[in-house]
Design an enzyme around this catalytic site. Structure first.
Site, PDB file in Angstrom:
ATOM      1  N   LYS A  87     -23.976 -20.825  51.984  1.00  0.00           N
ATOM      2  CA  LYS A  87     -24.238 -19.364  52.295  1.00  0.00           C
ATOM      3  C   LYS A  87     -23.117 -19.116  53.516  1.00  0.00           C
ATOM      4  O   LYS A  87     -22.864 -19.572  54.397  1.00  0.00           O
ATOM      5  CB  LYS A  87     -25.654 -19.284  52.711  1.00  0.00           C
ATOM      6  CG  LYS A  87     -26.170 -17.869  52.621  1.00  0.00           C
ATOM      7  CD  LYS A  87     -27.769 -17.967  53.091  1.00  0.00           C
ATOM      8  CE  LYS A  87     -28.357 -16.598  53.066  1.00  0.00           C
ATOM      9  NZ  LYS A  87     -29.554 -16.587  53.604  1.00  0.00           N
TER      10      LYS A  87
HETATM   11  C1  E4P Z   1     -31.536 -13.811  52.974  1.00  0.00           C
HETATM   12  O1  E4P Z   1     -31.162 -14.791  52.301  1.00  0.00           O
HETATM   13  C2  E4P Z   1     -32.115 -13.730  54.255  1.00  0.00           C
HETATM   14  O2  E4P Z   1     -32.477 -15.195  54.657  1.00  0.00           O
HETATM   15  C3  E4P Z   1     -33.185 -12.821  54.327  1.00  0.00           C
HETATM   16  O3  E4P Z   1     -33.854 -12.570  53.423  1.00  0.00           O
HETATM   17  C4  E4P Z   1     -33.180 -12.034  55.482  1.00  0.00           C
HETATM   18  O4  E4P Z   1     -34.556 -11.448  55.564  1.00  0.00           O
HETATM   19  P1  E4P Z   1     -35.224 -10.588  56.832  1.00  0.00           P
HETATM   20  O5  E4P Z   1     -34.599  -9.107  56.771  1.00  0.00           O
HETATM   21  O6  E4P Z   1     -36.775 -10.587  56.543  1.00  0.00           O
HETATM   22  O7  E4P Z   1     -34.815 -11.349  57.940  1.00  0.00           O
END
Ligand code: E4P
Length: 217
Positions: A87
């Site tokens: 990522k």
């Molecule tokens: C994406 O991969 C992130 O881990 C995640 O969806 C972020 O979500 P949040 O806005 O609830 O922190």
């Protein structure tokens, strides 16, 4: 549409896996910290534990923000387990790294996507997934679902193979709306996935069926 769970909590991952509808897992540094997983060695071990609990892709995020650092970290993550997807944040150095990983056959998830231009660039670089954060856009009165729709349109125009991974999903309507506009994947909390099963008429209907069965026996 594929269902990923957005957590580093092994118990919740197991519950989602046991439902039989889980296609993968996404994590981020905040989610790892929330589970109290700190220190490089523990973090790497935890990714392997997650990979061993599910059969699909597991996104593991790099911390470096320079090209060399992202590549070094990403290659180490990819070597951990064949299910790891690296990522990478949507920054110019991240785009360079995504192109590098793509050329080497390493899967990537370009994270922190908030505009269709960013999604276009990530697809051009060869990202496996792009993660538009729909909940965070909704939080600031911008339409997260509209962004998914726009990216779908652009990717279809040019047959980009990058998958749209709707992230920052907060509730079941996010999942339903993502499905309506053609997101390839959604990642959200277990609560949003379970909530898809709920309806008061299902509950009252089942209660009546069971009560009638009892009367007849
Ligand atoms: C994406 O991969 C992130 O881990 C995640 O969806 C972020 O979500 P949040 O806005 O609830 O922190």
């Amino acid at each position: 549409m594929k269902f990923f769970i957005d957590t580093a909590n092994l118990e919740q991952i197991k519950q989602a896996e046991d439902l039989g509808v889980l296609d993968g897992v996404t994590t981020n540094p905040s989610l790892m910290a929330k589970e109290g997983i700190t220190g490089q060695e523990n973090i790497l071990k935890h990714y392997v534990n997650i990979c061993n609990s599910v059969s699909g892709d597991v996104s593991a995020e790099v911390i470096a923000v320079d090209f060399e650092g992202i590549v070094k970290e990403g290659e180490a993550l990819a070597e951990l387990h064949p299910q790891i997807v690296v990522k990478v944040p949507m920054i110019p150095e991240g785009i360079k790294a995504i192109r590098y990983f793509s050329n080497k056959g390493i899967k990537t998830n370009c994270t922190l996507i908030f505009s269709s231009g960013q999604a276009l660039l990530a697809a051009k670089a060869g990202a496996t997934y792009v993660s538009p954060f729909i909940g965070r856009l909704d939080d600031i009165s911008q339409d997260g679902i509209f962004l998914i729709e726009e990216i779908r349109h652009i990717y279809d125009n040019y047959a980009f193979e990058t998958e749209i991974l709707a992230a920052s999903v907060r509730h079941p309507m996010h999942i339903i709306n993502c499905a309506k506009v053609g997101a390839d994947v959604m990642t959200g909390p277990l609560s949003a996935i379970i909530a898809l099963s709920k309806h008061p008429l299902t509950d009252s209907g089942l209660e009546k069926f069971l009560a009638d069965h009892k009367k007849g026996n």
